[in-house]
Design an enzyme around this catalytic site. Sequence first.
Site, short mmCIF file in Angstrom:
data_model
loop_
_atom_site.label_atom_id
_atom_site.label_comp_id
_atom_site.label_asym_id
_atom_site.label_seq_id
_atom_site.Cartn_x
_atom_site.Cartn_y
_atom_site.Cartn_z
N ASP A 1 0.86 -1.17 0.00
CA ASP A 1 0.00 0.00 0.00
C ASP A 1 0.91 1.23 0.00
O ASP A 1 2.11 1.13 0.26
CB ASP A 1 -0.89 -0.04 1.24
CG ASP A 1 -1.82 1.15 1.34
OD1 ASP A 1 -2.38 1.54 0.30
OD2 ASP A 1 -1.97 1.70 2.44
N ASP B 1 -1.36 -1.05 6.20
CA ASP B 1 -1.58 -0.60 7.57
C ASP B 1 -3.01 -0.19 7.87
O ASP B 1 -3.33 0.17 9.00
CB ASP B 1 -0.66 0.59 7.89
CG ASP B 1 -1.12 1.86 7.18
OD1 ASP B 1 -1.66 1.76 6.06
OD2 ASP B 1 -0.95 2.95 7.76
N ASP C 1 -6.84 -2.43 3.86
CA ASP C 1 -5.85 -3.42 3.43
C ASP C 1 -6.15 -4.81 3.99
O ASP C 1 -5.54 -5.79 3.56
CB ASP C 1 -4.44 -3.01 3.88
CG ASP C 1 -4.00 -1.70 3.27
OD1 ASP C 1 -4.27 -1.49 2.08
OD2 ASP C 1 -3.40 -0.88 3.99
#
Length: 768
Positions: free
Chosen positions: A462, A656, A660
Site C-alpha cells: 500500500d 496498515d 488493506d
Amino acid sequence: MASDPFQILSKPPATVVDPVCAMQVDPAKAAGSYEHEGHDYSFCSLSCLVKFRAEPERYLHPETYVEKTARAGVEYTCPMHPEVVRSQPGACPICGMALEPKTFSADGSEADPELDNMQRRFRVSLWFTVPLFLLAMGGMLPAFARAPDWLPLVELALATPVVLWAGFPFFERAWSSVLFRSPNMFTLIGIGTGVAYLYSLVAVIAPGLFPPSLRDHHGHVPVYFEAAAVIVSLVLLGQVLELRARGQTSSAIRSLLSLTPKKARFVLNGREQDVAVELIRPGDQLRVRPGERVPVDGAVVEGASAVDESMLTGESAPVEKTAGARVNAGTMNGAGALLIKTERTGADTVLANIVKLVNEAQRSRAPIQRIADRVAAWFVPAVVLCAAIAFGVWATFGPEPRLAHALVSAVSVLIIACPCALGLATPMSIMVGTGRGATAGILIRNAEALEAFQRIDTLVVDKTGTLTEGRPSVTSFEGSPEALRLAASVEQGSEHPLAAAIVHEAGARGSELMPATSVRAVSGKGLTGEAGGHTVVIGNEAVLQEFSISAGTWAQRVRSFQENGETAVYIAVDGRVEAVLGISDPIKATTAEALAMLKDENVRVIMLTGDHRTTAEAVASRLGIGDVRAGVTPAEKQQAVKELQARGARVAMAGDGINDAPALAQADVGIAMGAGTDIAMQSAGVTLVKGDLRAIVKALRLSRATVSNIRQNLFFAFFYNSLGIPIAAGALYPFFGVFLSPMIAAAAMTFSSVSVIGNALRLRNARL
C-alpha cells in the site's frame, strides 16, 4: 433572623475519614482520591493511596474481608503438541515429553518441577549406577574371569532402585502411550529397559528356567542389570540436558519481559513516590528519570528526551520525545526527565502484546512439521518390528550364546531409535526463530507465516502509511472555509490518516467543529455524513460518482494537486463540490533503501493504492517502482493478490489500514505496519513493530534461516536413525566384530536430542 454568612464561612470544611489510616482528611487538601464501587475516597498521603489500591477490600470492608492468596493458575503445554494444555506440570499424553509453562517470569525464577524431579532422580541413580557399572566391568578382567556367585545378587540390589524408582517416570509414560494408543520414545525406552531388567531378574531368581543356549561357557545365565541401570541414568541425563536447553529457547521472551521495571515514580499534587507498577492506573502521572525504563504506555506531558526503543523496534537510534509524544513500556529513557500520563498498563501495553504474540507463535505448528508427524505415526511400530527381526536373526544365526546376543541386539535397537530428536526438530527451531524475530521488531503471528515467508517472490505494498509516513498534512486548499469546517466535523471520528489531516487543518484555521450524524465510510472512496444541517461527502472522484456529484471546474485544480504528488480530496456539501484539498504524505526515509534491499533479494514490488493514479505514479517514480495500480478498492486489492497467486506468484502484502485487511488475509503472508490499525495487524501473519520496510528483508532472512535450521534438524534426525538402527541390530558384527552395547545406544540417543536443540539455539545469533 438570617444566619451570619461569616459564621457559615468560618465553619471548618466537610471532612472525610481516610479509609487506610482513619485520619480526618480535608478533600481540598488531600493527596489524592480514588473511585471504588461507585464511591469517591480521599487520601491524606500517597502512601495511603497506594495501600488502598493494593487491597481496597481490607480498608473498605474489614468485617467481610478475606485474604486473597490464590494466584492465577499457570497453564502448561507441550512444545511438540501445543493443543495439549494442562493446569499442572506433567507429561504430554501424546509424546510423553515434559510440559512447560505457557508464560514466563522476567527473571526466569519460576520453578521447573520437571527439571527438579529429573535432576533429583539422576543424582540418586548415579550413587547406584557407578558402583554397579564398575562391578560389571570388573567381571571382564582376567583376575575375575569367573564371577562370584553372589555378584548377580549385588547387581540386582543396586539396579532395582535405579530402574524402578529413578526410571519410574519412563515406565509411567510408556504405559500412558499404550493407553492413549500413541507410541513414542518412552514406549521404546520402557520396553528396552523393562525387558533387560525382567530378563535379568528371572535369571537371578530362577536360573533353572533358562536352556543351555542362554548360558555362558561357565554355565551361568548372563544378566544385564548394569545395562538397564546405565540406560536409565543416561536417559535421565538426557532429560536434564534437554529441559535446560529447552529453557534457553524462551530467552527471547524473558529478555522482553525483563524490560518492564518493577517500580514506577508516582506523581500526585507535586509529590513523588516509588510504587509497584501493578498499582498504576490509566490517567496516573509518572516521572521517568534519566537512565530509567518507561514502566507503562503513555503520552509525554512535559519534558524532552531521547528514548531508546531498540528492543521493541529493532532500531538502534534513539527517538526524540517531547510533549504529546507516545512512549511505550520497556523503552529506555535517555538524558532528559519525562513526565508521562499513563494510558495502558500491565497486559494492555504494547510490550505485553508482543510477548503474547511471540508466545502464541512459539506454540504454533509449521506445515513442515507434518513430515515429522507422518513419520512418527509409523516410526515406533517400525522400530519394534526391527527389534523383533534383529532378535529373530541373532537367535537363529548368531554365535553362542545366541539368545543372549539376540536380546542385547533387540534392546539396543529399541533404545537408539528413540524418536525424540525427530519430534524436537521443528518446534525448537520455531521457538528460537520467533523469539529472534521479536528482538528485531518482527512479530511472527504463527509458524505457518514464518515458513511461508521464505518462498515469497512478490511484495504488494500500500502507499499511505507503508511507503509513506502515514502522517499526511494539508498542503493545498481551495474553496469555502465553511466546507472545510463541515468536512472536519464529519471526519473527526475517523481513524484514517487523511481524516486526521483534515481535522488538524480545520483546527489550525480556528474552525470550531460541530457534532456529526449518519457518518458512513464508503470503502476505498471516502466518507459521508451530516453536520450543521448539511449533507457532506468527502473523498476521491469515485465517491463523487457514487453520489452522482459533478466535479465541474474543480477537476482541473485537482489534477494540478496530483501532478505535484499530492492526494486530492473533494468536499461536496448538499450535492455540490465546495472545496478541494491537496494532502501530502512524505515518503519514509528508509523506504528507498528497503526497496533496493528487496530488489537484491529478487523480490518484485507492486504498489496497490486507492489513491489517484497521477499521485501514485508521482510517488512510484521517486522510488523506482515500475508496477503501479491506483484507484483500487479493498475488494480490488484482494482480487489483485488472487490474480498474482493464480499466475504462480508467492505474494506478501504489506499494509496498515482497514482497507488493506482483505488483501492481507488473502496473501500468502500478510505484513502489517506496527503503527497501523488493529484489524490490519489481526489479518496479518507478520507485524513490523516500527513499520520500517527494511524489516521485511530481515523477516525474509529470518524465515530462510529458520526453515534451513528445521531441515538440518530433520535431516540429522532421519539420518541418525537410519544409520543407528542397523548398527544397533548388529550389521557391523559380521565385518568388524563390532557389537553395539545398549549403554552406548542410550548415550547416542541422548546426544542426538541435545544436538538438535543445540542446533536450534544457533538461531539466536542469526544475522538479519
